[in-house]
Design a protein around this motif. Sequence first.
Motif, PDB file in Angstrom:
ATOM      1  N   GLU A  22       0.837  -1.208   0.000  1.00 54.65           N
ATOM      2  CA  GLU A  22       0.000   0.000   0.000  1.00 54.65           C
ATOM      3  C   GLU A  22       0.869   1.254   0.000  1.00 54.65           C
ATOM      4  O   GLU A  22       0.540   2.246  -0.646  1.00 54.65           O
ATOM      5  CB  GLU A  22      -0.931  -0.009   1.206  1.00 54.65           C
ATOM      6  CG  GLU A  22      -1.977  -1.092   1.148  1.00 54.65           C
ATOM      7  CD  GLU A  22      -2.659  -1.358   2.485  1.00 54.65           C
ATOM      8  OE1 GLU A  22      -3.684  -2.050   2.468  1.00 54.65           O
ATOM      9  OE2 GLU A  22      -2.175  -0.899   3.531  1.00 54.65           O
TER      10      GLU A  22
ATOM     11  N   PRO B  77     -16.706   4.569  -1.045  1.00 53.79           N
ATOM     12  CA  PRO B  77     -16.390   3.708  -2.193  1.00 53.79           C
ATOM     13  C   PRO B  77     -17.154   4.089  -3.463  1.00 53.79           C
ATOM     14  O   PRO B  77     -16.658   3.895  -4.570  1.00 53.79           O
ATOM     15  CB  PRO B  77     -16.775   2.308  -1.744  1.00 53.79           C
ATOM     16  CG  PRO B  77     -17.156   2.395  -0.328  1.00 53.79           C
ATOM     17  CD  PRO B  77     -17.242   3.822   0.073  1.00 53.79           C
TER      18      PRO B  77
ATOM     19  N   ARG C 209      -8.197   3.508  -0.008  1.00 52.17           N
ATOM     20  CA  ARG C 209      -9.408   4.336   0.075  1.00 52.17           C
ATOM     21  C   ARG C 209     -10.121   4.119   1.405  1.00 52.17           C
ATOM     22  O   ARG C 209     -10.599   5.068   2.029  1.00 52.17           O
ATOM     23  CB  ARG C 209     -10.350   4.017  -1.084  1.00 52.17           C
ATOM     24  CG  ARG C 209      -9.911   4.607  -2.400  1.00 52.17           C
ATOM     25  CD  ARG C 209     -10.831   4.181  -3.508  1.00 52.17           C
ATOM     26  NE  ARG C 209     -10.542   4.875  -4.748  1.00 52.17           N
ATOM     27  CZ  ARG C 209     -10.865   4.404  -5.945  1.00 52.17           C
ATOM     28  NH1 ARG C 209     -11.495   3.245  -6.068  1.00 52.17           N
ATOM     29  NH2 ARG C 209     -10.570   5.093  -7.025  1.00 52.17           N
ATOM     30  N   THR C 210     -10.211   2.869   1.837  1.00 54.72           N
ATOM     31  CA  THR C 210     -10.859   2.557   3.109  1.00 54.72           C
ATOM     32  C   THR C 210     -10.123   3.220   4.262  1.00 54.72           C
ATOM     33  O   THR C 210     -10.742   3.828   5.143  1.00 54.72           O
ATOM     34  CB  THR C 210     -10.911   1.032   3.319  1.00 54.72           C
ATOM     35  OG1 THR C 210     -11.668   0.451   2.254  1.00 54.72           O
ATOM     36  CG2 THR C 210     -11.545   0.677   4.647  1.00 54.72           C
TER      37      THR C 210
ATOM     38  N   THR D 265     -10.887   6.933  -9.995  1.00 50.16           N
ATOM     39  CA  THR D 265     -10.671   6.000 -11.102  1.00 50.16           C
ATOM     40  C   THR D 265     -11.143   6.674 -12.376  1.00 50.16           C
ATOM     41  O   THR D 265     -12.266   7.169 -12.439  1.00 50.16           O
ATOM     42  CB  THR D 265     -11.484   4.705 -10.887  1.00 50.16           C
ATOM     43  OG1 THR D 265     -11.104   4.116  -9.640  1.00 50.16           O
ATOM     44  CG2 THR D 265     -11.245   3.725 -12.019  1.00 50.16           C
TER      45      THR D 265
ATOM     46  N   ASP E  92      -6.170  -3.070  -7.849  1.00 48.40           N
ATOM     47  CA  ASP E  92      -7.526  -2.738  -7.405  1.00 48.40           C
ATOM     48  C   ASP E  92      -7.670  -2.947  -5.901  1.00 48.40           C
ATOM     49  O   ASP E  92      -8.254  -2.115  -5.193  1.00 48.40           O
ATOM     50  CB  ASP E  92      -8.565  -3.583  -8.143  1.00 48.40           C
ATOM     51  CG  ASP E  92      -8.663  -3.251  -9.616  1.00 48.40           C
ATOM     52  OD1 ASP E  92      -8.199  -2.162 -10.017  1.00 48.40           O
ATOM     53  OD2 ASP E  92      -9.197  -4.084 -10.372  1.00 48.40           O
ATOM     54  N   VAL E  93      -7.132  -4.049  -5.398  1.00 45.64           N
ATOM     55  CA  VAL E  93      -7.226  -4.361  -3.971  1.00 45.64           C
ATOM     56  C   VAL E  93      -6.437  -3.351  -3.147  1.00 45.64           C
ATOM     57  O   VAL E  93      -6.925  -2.832  -2.138  1.00 45.64           O
ATOM     58  CB  VAL E  93      -6.743  -5.802  -3.692  1.00 45.64           C
ATOM     59  CG1 VAL E  93      -6.582  -6.049  -2.200  1.00 45.64           C
ATOM     60  CG2 VAL E  93      -7.709  -6.806  -4.295  1.00 45.64           C
TER      61      VAL E  93
ATOM     62  N   SER F  35      -8.253  -0.045  -3.177  1.00 45.32           N
ATOM     63  CA  SER F  35      -9.459  -0.160  -2.353  1.00 45.32           C
ATOM     64  C   SER F  35      -9.111  -0.068  -0.870  1.00 45.32           C
ATOM     65  O   SER F  35      -9.794   0.629  -0.101  1.00 45.32           O
ATOM     66  CB  SER F  35     -10.159  -1.476  -2.657  1.00 45.32           C
ATOM     67  OG  SER F  35     -11.231  -1.673  -1.783  1.00 45.32           O
ATOM     68  N   ARG F  36      -8.059  -0.747  -0.457  1.00 44.33           N
ATOM     69  CA  ARG F  36      -7.640  -0.698   0.949  1.00 44.33           C
ATOM     70  C   ARG F  36      -7.182   0.701   1.349  1.00 44.33           C
ATOM     71  O   ARG F  36      -7.474   1.166   2.450  1.00 44.33           O
ATOM     72  CB  ARG F  36      -6.539  -1.724   1.207  1.00 44.33           C
ATOM     73  CG  ARG F  36      -7.064  -3.137   1.203  1.00 44.33           C
ATOM     74  CD  ARG F  36      -5.973  -4.140   1.466  1.00 44.33           C
ATOM     75  NE  ARG F  36      -6.515  -5.482   1.441  1.00 44.33           N
ATOM     76  CZ  ARG F  36      -5.793  -6.567   1.278  1.00 44.33           C
ATOM     77  NH1 ARG F  36      -4.487  -6.484   1.129  1.00 44.33           N
ATOM     78  NH2 ARG F  36      -6.361  -7.754   1.254  1.00 44.33           N
TER      79      ARG F  36
ATOM     80  N   TYR G 197      -5.734   6.032 -12.835  1.00 48.35           N
ATOM     81  CA  TYR G 197      -6.125   6.671 -11.587  1.00 48.35           C
ATOM     82  C   TYR G 197      -5.518   8.060 -11.514  1.00 48.35           C
ATOM     83  O   TYR G 197      -4.489   8.343 -12.134  1.00 48.35           O
ATOM     84  CB  TYR G 197      -5.631   5.874 -10.376  1.00 48.35           C
ATOM     85  CG  TYR G 197      -6.237   4.501 -10.267  1.00 48.35           C
ATOM     86  CD1 TYR G 197      -7.462   4.307  -9.647  1.00 48.35           C
ATOM     87  CD2 TYR G 197      -5.589   3.389 -10.792  1.00 48.35           C
ATOM     88  CE1 TYR G 197      -8.025   3.046  -9.547  1.00 48.35           C
ATOM     89  CE2 TYR G 197      -6.134   2.125 -10.697  1.00 48.35           C
ATOM     90  CZ  TYR G 197      -7.347   1.963 -10.072  1.00 48.35           C
ATOM     91  OH  TYR G 197      -7.902   0.714  -9.981  1.00 48.35           O
TER      92      TYR G 197
END
Length: 123
Positions: A49, A100, A93-94, A108, A86-87, A90-91, A114
Amino acid sequence: MARIRARLRSNRATPPAGNTAHFNGWTAHFERYALQDAAGRETTFSHAEAEVLRLFLDSPKRLISRAQMQESLGGAAGESFDRAMDVRISRLRTKLGEDPKNPRLIKTIYGAGYIFLGDVTWS
């Protein structure tokens, strides 16, 4: 050859100041893999990350294509790399408290890649 180009580009893109980035009320401490919000609460993030976040913070408000991400991060070609990105995104962003359905910082751009929309300063 692509990895050499990516390494040269990353050396050029690395900010001369420290290893801490400030953006939109957040502070990213890369030396200890921690995100700190405006209230002082910390959340840790993984090395993977951190690589993605660093890529975004080094190029704010610029489109980063999946091909550029793959070249910079040294991932293998194919669908597995896309899914892994993507994963990771996503993490991130969380952890940044993003909605989301309507993210504000990491957008995106369908079919292109991005873009990170925050203002970044380094210390």
